[in-house]
Design a protein around this motif. Structure first.
Motif, PDB file in Angstrom:
ATOM      1  N   LYS A  80       0.753  -1.566  -0.274  1.00 13.82           N
ATOM      2  CA  LYS A  80      -0.074   0.160   0.153  1.00 13.82           C
ATOM      3  C   LYS A  80       0.625   1.028   0.188  1.00 13.82           C
ATOM      4  O   LYS A  80       0.240   2.168  -0.732  1.00 13.82           O
ATOM      5  CB  LYS A  80      -0.880  -0.441   0.809  1.00 13.82           C
ATOM      6  N   PRO A 116      -9.045  -4.413  -5.681  1.00 12.74           N
ATOM      7  CA  PRO A 116      -9.626  -5.797  -4.245  1.00 12.74           C
ATOM      8  C   PRO A 116      -9.609  -5.033  -3.507  1.00 12.74           C
ATOM      9  O   PRO A 116      -8.829  -4.245  -2.797  1.00 12.74           O
ATOM     10  CB  PRO A 116      -8.618  -7.059  -4.265  1.00 12.74           C
ATOM     11  N   ASP A 125      -9.160  -4.559   0.683  1.00 18.74           N
ATOM     12  CA  ASP A 125      -7.870  -5.013   1.639  1.00 18.74           C
ATOM     13  C   ASP A 125      -8.237  -6.247   2.109  1.00 18.74           C
ATOM     14  O   ASP A 125      -7.164  -7.144   2.248  1.00 18.74           O
ATOM     15  CB  ASP A 125      -7.889  -3.726   2.682  1.00 18.74           C
ATOM     16  N   GLU A 165      -6.891 -13.863   0.838  1.00 17.22           N
ATOM     17  CA  GLU A 165      -5.611 -13.602  -0.162  1.00 17.22           C
ATOM     18  C   GLU A 165      -4.987 -14.083  -1.324  1.00 17.22           C
ATOM     19  O   GLU A 165      -4.286 -13.583  -2.504  1.00 17.22           O
ATOM     20  CB  GLU A 165      -4.735 -14.307   0.980  1.00 17.22           C
ATOM     21  N   HIS A 198      -6.174 -11.311  -4.196  1.00 19.77           N
ATOM     22  CA  HIS A 198      -4.896 -10.652  -4.263  1.00 19.77           C
ATOM     23  C   HIS A 198      -4.265 -11.141  -5.392  1.00 19.77           C
ATOM     24  O   HIS A 198      -3.346  -9.874  -5.970  1.00 19.77           O
ATOM     25  CB  HIS A 198      -4.971  -9.926  -3.011  1.00 19.77           C
ATOM     26  N   ARG A 199      -3.323 -12.441  -5.038  1.00 24.90           N
ATOM     27  CA  ARG A 199      -2.589 -12.648  -5.375  1.00 24.90           C
ATOM     28  C   ARG A 199      -2.306 -12.800  -6.683  1.00 24.90           C
ATOM     29  O   ARG A 199      -1.623 -12.825  -7.985  1.00 24.90           O
ATOM     30  CB  ARG A 199      -2.461 -14.514  -4.932  1.00 24.90           C
TER      31      ARG A 199
END
Length: 365
Positions: A25, A100, A102, A106, A109-110
Motif C-alpha cells: 500500500k 480488490p 483490503d 488473499e 489479491h495474489r
C-alpha cells in the motif's frame, strides 16, 4: 550474459534473480518499505513495484504514492493501480473492474497481482520480496498463475526481509497514527507531503519576512526566505523580465526542498503571486510560467496588514505603493477563491493570531 548489480562497496556481484516484485500500500512509503525495495534491487536485474489500496488511507492517495516511488526509485518499473486506471487499461474485460478491497481473500489479491504483471506490464516474476510469512503462499500462487499461461515459467521464489522488524522497527499503521511524531521513519521527500505550507503575503514593509521567521521559531520549524529580494540585492536592483520566471521557479523549488526538513508547517515568505504582481508592475506583462505558478495552492495564506510604520531600506518604493499592493492582494485572493486570513498589530500579536488559526486546522498528529 549473466546479470550483475552494484554492491555497497562499488564492486559487482551476480544478480540472484532476473525480475523481483515488491507489492504494498505504501501508505505512507516508509523506511521499512525502502529497505525491502533496496533488498530487491540488490538481488535482481529488474525490480517491479506495485501499489494499490482499497480504501486509500487519508493523505496517501494514488498520485502521492506514485510520486514517492518515482522520486525514490526511478530505476524500478512502477505501477500504482486505481479503479479509473483499470478501466483505462481495459481490465474490466478480464474480470477486474475494480481494485480488490483490503479485506478480500488473499487468493484474490495474489491473482490480481499476477494479472497486473502478466496483462498490464507484460512480464513474469521470479522472486517476490516481503516482510511477512504470507510471502511463501504469495510466491506459490504467482507461480501457479504464470504456469497457467506459460507451462515452463520459472518458480517464483520468496525473499523474506526483516520479518521481525529488527532493522526498521516501524509500521504504516503506527506512522499514520502520528505522522509528525514519526517523521524520522519517512524520507524527507515523503514527509514533505504531510507538511502544511503557509504563505505570507503583504506589501513592502508590512512585516511578512519578520513574521515568517518568528512563526518558524515559535513553532519549531523552518521558513523559506524571499528569493526575489535576494536576487534583487545580488543584481543591485537591475532585474530583467526573464528574471521573473527564475524568481518564481526558484521560490517554489526552495519550498519543496525545505518542506521535507520542516516539522508540521513550512512558512513561505511570499509566493509566485507576488512575482506576478511585480512582473506586471515593472514590465507590464507576465510570463505564462509565472501565471501558472501564481495559481499554486497553499494550506493557508496570511496577509499582513500595512499597519507598521513604513521603513525605507533602499530597496522599496513608498507607503503609497505598499497600500496599492495590499489592495491588489485583497482583490486577487478574493477573486481566486484562496483561503486567507488577515493579521495586524505587533509581531507577537501576529504570531499568536496565526498560531491560534493553525491550532484549529487538523494536522494529522
Amino acid at each position: 550474459l549473466p546479470a550483475s548489480v552494484a554492491t555497497a562497496g562499488g564492486g559487482k556481484m551476480r544478480a540472484r534473480y532476473r525480475r523481483g516484485l515488491v507489492v504494498g500500500k505504501f501508505s505512507p512509503l516508509h523506511r521499512g518499505h525502502e529497505l525491502l525495495i533496496r533488498e530487491a534491487f540488490g538481488q535482481c536485474r529488474e525490480v517491479v513495484i506495485i501499489s494499490y489500496a482499497r480504501p486509500e488511507p487519508a493523505g496517501c492517495r494514488a498520485d502521492r504514492r506514485e510520486r514517492w516511488l518515482r522520486e525514490l526509485f526511478p530505476g524500478a518499473t512502477r505501477l500504482v493501480v486505481t479503479d479509473a486506471r483499470l478501466r483505462e487499461w481495459g481490465a474490466p474485460t478480464e474480470g477486474y473492474g475494480e481494485v480488490p478491497a483490503d479485506d478480500a481473500d488473499e487468493t484474490v489479491h495474489r491473482r490480481f497481482v499476477g494479472f497486473l504483471c502478466w496483462k498490464i506490464l507484460g512480464v513474469t516474476i521470479d522472486a517476490v520480496f516481503t516482510s511477512e510469512d504470507y510471502g511463501d503462499g504469495f510466491a506459490r500462487e504467482l507461480t501457479r498463475y504464470f504456469r497457467e499461461r506459460i507451462p515452463d515459467a520459472p518458480e517464483v521464489g520468496h525473499v523474506l526481509v526483516d520479518r521481525d522488524r529488527i532493522r526498521i522497527p516501524v509500521s504504516g499503521t503506527r506512522i499514520r497514527a502520528a505522522i509528525h511524531h514519526n517523521r524520522h521513519w519517512l524520507s524527507p521527500r515523503v514527509y514533505a507531503s504531510f507538511v502544511r505550507r503557509i504563505c505570507l503575503l503583504g506589501g513592502e514593509s508590512s512585516g511578512k519576512s519578520t513574521l515568517a521567521a518568528a512563526l518558524a521559531e515559535h513553532l519549531g520549524t523552518r521558513h523559506v526566505p524571499e528569493y526575489g529580494r535576494e536576487l534583487w540585492e545580488e543584481r543591485k536592483g537591475d532585474l530583467r523580465f526573464e528574471d521573473m520566471r527564475t524568481i518564481a521557479t526558484v521560490q517554489v523549488a526552495r519550498e519543496e526542498e525545505e518542506a521535507g526538513k520542516a516539522c508540521r508547517y513550512l512558512f513561505c515568505d511570499t509566493s509566485p503571486l507576488t512575482t506576478l504582481l511585480y512582473s506586471r508592475h515593472l514590465f507590464h506583462r507576465s510570463d505564462p510560467v509565472v501565471e501558472e505558478l501564481a495559481d499554486r495552492r497553499y494550506d493557508l495564506t496570511v496577509l499582513c496588514e500595512p499597519d507598521f510604520r513604513f521603513v525605507q531600506d533602499g530597496t522599496r518604493q513608498d507607503a503609497r505603493f505598499r497600500d496599492t499592493q495590499h489592495a491588489w492582494y485583497v482583490d486577487e485572493l478574493t477573486r481566486r477563491g484562496t483561503p486567507w486570513v488577515k493579521v495586524g498589530g505587533s509581531v507577537p500579536e501576529r504570531v499568536s493570531a496565526v498560531a491560534s488559526h493553525l491550532e484549529g486546522m487538523k494536522t494529522g498528529d
